[in-house]
Design a protein around this motif. Sequence first.
Motif, PDB file in Angstrom:
ATOM      1  N   UNK A   1      14.027  75.705 -13.520  1.00 38.48           N
ATOM      2  CA  UNK A   1      14.023  75.934 -12.045  1.00 38.48           C
ATOM      3  C   UNK A   1      15.199  76.696 -11.598  1.00 38.48           C
ATOM      4  N   UNK A   2      15.874  77.422 -12.721  1.00 38.30           N
ATOM      5  CA  UNK A   2      16.891  78.248 -12.298  1.00 38.30           C
ATOM      6  C   UNK A   2      16.444  79.739 -11.675  1.00 38.30           C
ATOM      7  N   UNK A   3      16.889  79.951 -10.506  1.00 38.78           N
ATOM      8  CA  UNK A   3      16.435  81.251  -9.981  1.00 38.78           C
ATOM      9  C   UNK A   3      15.530  80.854  -8.673  1.00 38.78           C
ATOM     10  N   UNK A   4      14.958  79.686  -8.587  1.00 41.52           N
ATOM     11  CA  UNK A   4      14.150  79.221  -7.884  1.00 41.52           C
ATOM     12  C   UNK A   4      14.783  78.477  -6.423  1.00 41.52           C
ATOM     13  N   UNK A   5      14.380  78.648  -5.247  1.00 41.31           N
ATOM     14  CA  UNK A   5      14.877  78.130  -4.185  1.00 41.31           C
ATOM     15  C   UNK A   5      14.074  76.666  -3.955  1.00 41.31           C
ATOM     16  N   UNK A   6      12.784  76.767  -4.447  1.00 42.72           N
ATOM     17  CA  UNK A   6      12.108  75.409  -4.658  1.00 42.72           C
ATOM     18  C   UNK A   6      11.183  75.469  -5.892  1.00 42.72           C
ATOM     19  N   UNK A   7      11.273  74.245  -6.509  1.00 44.92           N
ATOM     20  CA  UNK A   7      10.818  74.160  -7.915  1.00 44.92           C
ATOM     21  C   UNK A   7      10.154  72.867  -7.981  1.00 44.92           C
ATOM     22  N   UNK A   8       8.808  72.548  -8.232  1.00 41.30           N
ATOM     23  CA  UNK A   8       8.353  71.326  -8.437  1.00 41.30           C
ATOM     24  C   UNK A   8       7.244  71.390  -9.600  1.00 41.30           C
ATOM     25  N   UNK A   9       7.549  70.424 -10.397  1.00 45.81           N
ATOM     26  CA  UNK A   9       6.809  70.271 -11.721  1.00 45.81           C
ATOM     27  C   UNK A   9       6.100  68.852 -11.749  1.00 45.81           C
TER      28      UNK A   9
END
Length: 710
Positions: A148-156
């Motif tokens: 998720x580094x570098x993302x404002x939003x991250x869903x896995x």
Amino acid sequence: MIILNSIVGAVSAQQSDIKGLKKEAILPPIAQVKPHLRNIHHDQTVDDYYWMNDFFKKGPDADLVIDYLKKENDYTDTVLKPTAVLQEQLFQEMKARIKEKDESVPYLKNGYYYYTRTEEGRQYFKFCRKKDQPNAKEEILLDIDAMAVGYAYYSATGFSISPDNSLMSFGVDTVSRREYTIYIKNLLTGEIYKDELHRTSGSSIWAKDNRTLFYTAKNPITLLSEKINRHTLGTNSEDDVTVYNEIDNTNYIGVSKSKNGEYIFIQSEGTLSSEVLYLKSDHPNGDFQVFQPRIKDVLYQVTALEDRFLIVTNDDAINFKVMQCPLENTNKAHWTTFIPHREDVLVSDIDEFKSYLVISERKDGLSHIAIHNLTTKEQYYLDFGEVAYTVYPSTNVEYHTDKLRYGYTSLVTPPSTYEYHLATREKSLLKQQEVAGGYDASAYTTERIFATSKEGIRIPISLVYKNSTKKDGSAPLLLYAYGSYGYAMDPTFNSARLSLLDRGFVYAIAHIRGGEEMGRKWYEEGKMMNKINTFTDFIACGHYLIDQKLTSIGHLYAQGGSAGGLLMGAVANMEPKLWNGIIAQVPFVDVVNTMLDEGIPLTTNEYDEWGNPNDKEAYQYMKSYSPYENIEEKEYPNLLVTTGLHDSQVQYFEPAKWVAKLRKMKTDNHILLLKTDMEYGHGGASGRFDYLKDIALNYAFLFALEHIEK
């Protein structure tokens, strides 16, 4: 100082003496008026703010939309600036209750124990496994913190392991529109394959051959789940075979696998009817067979046992019953009764084991778990002891076991995972969510009371408060509800809520019609042409709480999100003086215009919930309650409205239009704030701490209205 009168004075363009707030007058942004005529069923309606959908539609006023939303954000930040210190205090306070270094209860699947763990200071988690024993060497399958580094939003999501334990598929969304790309990882080498499956629901199902995947593909415009595709490892996703194409755009579809691993199911379901197709999982290139062709107003779902199928259906059974049929003859003509219909019990789901069934039911507004022994035919219920609680089967992925995992929580009991031995009837607590810094459940009281609707129907209310809170009408109270789609808003624990209770608030959940708390009829009496019952039920709950001296006029607040935000808009129109403040989160408030536009994501899926406004009767009924359509020149409560620019469920322009029209029409000097998250969607932030900032904002708004300064 957080002084309501000062904030209201500032909002009404007077000078402010709030510490830290600018001295000059604060004027809210005024949206441009660009009349748009809607003409349908010989009814002409002018919409002054229709242009606000141009960012979504990529229209000529897209930049103007963004500019307006930013101005509203600046205005909200300025008005609430005196609460900035309190917001940070609340955020740190709520964050401090979260055990940062933690681990989920491992579950066994096909020889491996799977779990997630979190680390101190990290927003996300690691998905891990250990072979054979819980104390074996750890394999980190996915490090979401690193990904998720570098993302404002991250869903896995959608973690799916191949039958031979060597491959894993998973979905990733970095925009927050619930549109996932599926990736495949070799767990032996760590390689991420070049296979990428785009515009999916995020989950996928492995066939027995360890090289074939089935997944749900979405329409890129409407985001409807419209196809089930088959992918073979090593091939281009553009060559994937569509094994099912949904022709009814009011249905949602998905693909799953039976717990015993023998069947792959395709489920197509709307609000009123459904259809299941099935395929043996060792023949992935075969043709799916229809289990039972869809029937008007009949829902059904299928569970595979070793010797038969079980069917949960509402066919001539409003609260659902359980039927059975042979594996080779699945047509309705071969169904026989397994558990008959009961007027006072709703059957929700079945969790199957080799020798037992675990049946999720609902009675008198509470969830229940029934245990059915397939050998002896004996059935009994688990007992939980509290007046208001939530219980549910947890992660139970093994078919050949006699151990049930179930979750339990209440408004005062943190989420707890139990293991229940189906043969010996012994249970053990595996884990209870730790509230860091200490938590004493005995310092709080939970109750279950009943309001009365305008027709004399009893409406359950679950509530919680600190023991020291006075029940003389002086306490502020936050009333929450949803009331749509048959979703039951069961009472659950939330450590962040302690910040509300510890400052003297009562928290209550209104189990109003439109949910399914009291059975299927409860839902049907709060949808389509009965939707207004949802709103009048909520208002009745508000009056009852005042009558019981749990709060009083001037101290009653309301909160709801999405379809619950529709509820907020409706009750603000219907009885505005009942509420001192309302928090409307991602509110579905422009019902008519949205339901008339099939280009808006998910619209056609909603026809069986709200009605199709192309039908004159449905149009007129929707228009009679749609919050945006019914704004009047009158006083409204203090309002905090939140939305997300990338929301795929309720587009940003609904709350934006609603706020703009309210500003133009309302006659009061009460607070009206719009906060748009420019990076997130319907569910808000993806990290396990960032979402607390939204809660802190909501609570600070309430505390300002109650003169609570710290």
